[in-house]
Motif scaffolding. Structure first.
Motif, PDB file in Angstrom:
ATOM      1  N   GLN A  59      66.940  27.830 -13.716  1.00  0.00           N
ATOM      2  CA  GLN A  59      65.928  28.226 -13.081  1.00  0.00           C
ATOM      3  C   GLN A  59      65.772  29.560 -11.521  1.00  0.00           C
ATOM      4  OE1 GLN A  59      63.800  24.803 -13.604  1.00  0.00           O
ATOM      5  NE2 GLN A  59      65.089  23.763 -13.492  1.00  0.00           N
ATOM      6  N   PRO A  60      65.576  30.211 -11.223  1.00  0.00           N
ATOM      7  CA  PRO A  60      65.719  31.063  -9.993  1.00  0.00           C
ATOM      8  C   PRO A  60      64.733  29.867  -8.815  1.00  0.00           C
ATOM      9  CG  PRO A  60      63.485  31.443 -11.034  1.00  0.00           C
ATOM     10  CD  PRO A  60      63.716  30.757 -12.255  1.00  0.00           C
ATOM     11  N   ARG A  61      65.073  28.696  -8.581  1.00  0.00           N
ATOM     12  CA  ARG A  61      64.746  28.304  -7.378  1.00  0.00           C
ATOM     13  C   ARG A  61      65.835  26.851  -7.214  1.00  0.00           C
ATOM     14  NH1 ARG A  61      61.424  27.581 -11.126  1.00  0.00           N
ATOM     15  NH2 ARG A  61      61.347  25.715 -12.499  1.00  0.00           N
ATOM     16  N   LEU A  62      65.516  26.132  -6.538  1.00  0.00           N
ATOM     17  CA  LEU A  62      66.552  24.732  -7.005  1.00  0.00           C
ATOM     18  C   LEU A  62      65.463  23.405  -6.808  1.00  0.00           C
ATOM     19  CD1 LEU A  62      68.859  25.512  -3.975  1.00  0.00           C
ATOM     20  CD2 LEU A  62      69.088  25.897  -6.214  1.00  0.00           C
ATOM     21  N   THR A  63      66.427  22.575  -7.615  1.00  0.00           N
ATOM     22  CA  THR A  63      65.280  21.477  -7.874  1.00  0.00           C
ATOM     23  C   THR A  63      66.003  19.856  -7.472  1.00  0.00           C
ATOM     24  OG1 THR A  63      66.343  20.927  -9.951  1.00  0.00           O
ATOM     25  CG2 THR A  63      63.895  22.527  -9.298  1.00  0.00           C
ATOM     26  N   ALA A  64      65.318  19.358  -7.622  1.00  0.00           N
ATOM     27  CA  ALA A  64      65.638  17.398  -7.059  1.00  0.00           C
ATOM     28  C   ALA A  64      64.216  16.648  -7.815  1.00  0.00           C
ATOM     29  CB  ALA A  64      66.100  17.176  -6.009  1.00  0.00           C
ATOM     30  N   LEU A  65      65.027  15.720  -8.652  1.00  0.00           N
ATOM     31  CA  LEU A  65      63.800  14.591  -8.279  1.00  0.00           C
ATOM     32  C   LEU A  65      64.429  13.679  -8.327  1.00  0.00           C
ATOM     33  CD1 LEU A  65      61.539  13.999 -11.127  1.00  0.00           C
ATOM     34  CD2 LEU A  65      63.247  13.680 -12.574  1.00  0.00           C
ATOM     35  N   ASN A 110      60.986  21.263  -5.625  1.00  0.00           N
ATOM     36  CA  ASN A 110      61.629  22.752  -5.888  1.00  0.00           C
ATOM     37  C   ASN A 110      61.595  23.418  -4.477  1.00  0.00           C
ATOM     38  OD1 ASN A 110      61.036  23.065  -8.999  1.00  0.00           O
ATOM     39  ND2 ASN A 110      58.909  22.309  -7.755  1.00  0.00           N
ATOM     40  N   LEU A 111      62.348  24.052  -4.608  1.00  0.00           N
ATOM     41  CA  LEU A 111      63.010  24.482  -3.186  1.00  0.00           C
ATOM     42  C   LEU A 111      63.416  26.122  -3.336  1.00  0.00           C
ATOM     43  CD1 LEU A 111      64.194  25.845   0.232  1.00  0.00           C
ATOM     44  CD2 LEU A 111      66.522  25.006  -0.902  1.00  0.00           C
ATOM     45  N   TYR A 112      62.404  27.027  -2.741  1.00  0.00           N
ATOM     46  CA  TYR A 112      62.336  28.397  -2.794  1.00  0.00           C
ATOM     47  C   TYR A 112      62.996  28.770  -2.168  1.00  0.00           C
ATOM     48  CZ  TYR A 112      57.939  27.654  -6.859  1.00  0.00           C
ATOM     49  OH  TYR A 112      57.872  26.860  -7.740  1.00  0.00           O
TER      50      TYR A 112
END
Length: 201
Positions: A59-65, A110-112
């Motif tokens: 994915q072209p971003r970082l994520t966390a749930l 989401n971290l762009y």
């Protein structure tokens, strides 16, 4: 008690088949600055692979749930197990729930990192979200353009700049009839953190 979210004095940004509302200054600048710093430093950010056109790509971003325990959430071929709510996320969830009258069980973060990080056209219409899900999208950091278009016709394109401290609320048929994206940009932008609060059934 339902607040002003669905009152007639709030402008629906969609012309038909759904409701989307923007609150540009949901949190103050000072509070938004605080949340941005906290979220950037304390959330468990990572880059996840997703399945696109039969291939796994990063994915072209970082994520966390984060969310209620033992209730995983999946999309685009991945399944994420939620981490326990942090104090900051609980505080934000409470403020948004009190304003909208909607209960949320999870937040996808989401971290762009810059203008080259993005999210392609999609709908948040997984079965676990129910028939007409309400998605509350918080933005902290750099302003990014949020785009909507009608799913079937690919027309009626709408551009919405999401600014620091803004809340975008999508509800009704919006996740079925409309798709949305955060496109790449060549502008020299700083990071943006986006929190999408949702309710899993």
């Amino acid at each position: 008690m339902q607040h002003s979210l669905f009152h007639s004095d709030t402008k629906n940004l969609l012309p038909f088949q759904g409701e989307t509302f923007l609150y540009p200054n949901f949190f103050t600048r000072e509070k938004s600055d605080f949340y941005f710093q906290q979220l950037a430093e304390t959330l468990a950010w990572k880059q996840e692979p997703i399945r696109m056109f039969g291939k796994l790509v990063m994915q072209p971003r970082l994520t966390a749930l984060y969310g209620d325990p033992d209730r995983p959430y999946g999309y685009s071929g991945i399944s994420m197990v939620p981490l326990d709510w942090t104090d900051d996320l609980v505080e934000m969830r409470k403020a948004i729930e009190e304003f909208t009258g909607v209960r949320f069980t999870h937040v996808l973060c989401n971290l762009y990192r810059d203008g080259q990080d993005s999210m392609g056209w999609h709908r948040d219409n997984e079965a676990v979200l129910g028939k007409n899900p309400s998605i509350a999208s918080m933005t902290f950091g750099a302003t990014r353009m949020f785009q909507l278009r009608h799913y079937e016709t690919k027309g009626n394109k709408i551009d919405i700049p999401l600014t620091h401290g803004s809340l975008l609320m999508m509800t009704g048929e919006s996740q079925h009839q409309w798709e949305h994206q955060i496109p790449k940009t060549k502008k020299n932008l700083g990071p943006r953190i986006n929190l999408t609060f949702r309710k899993l059934l």
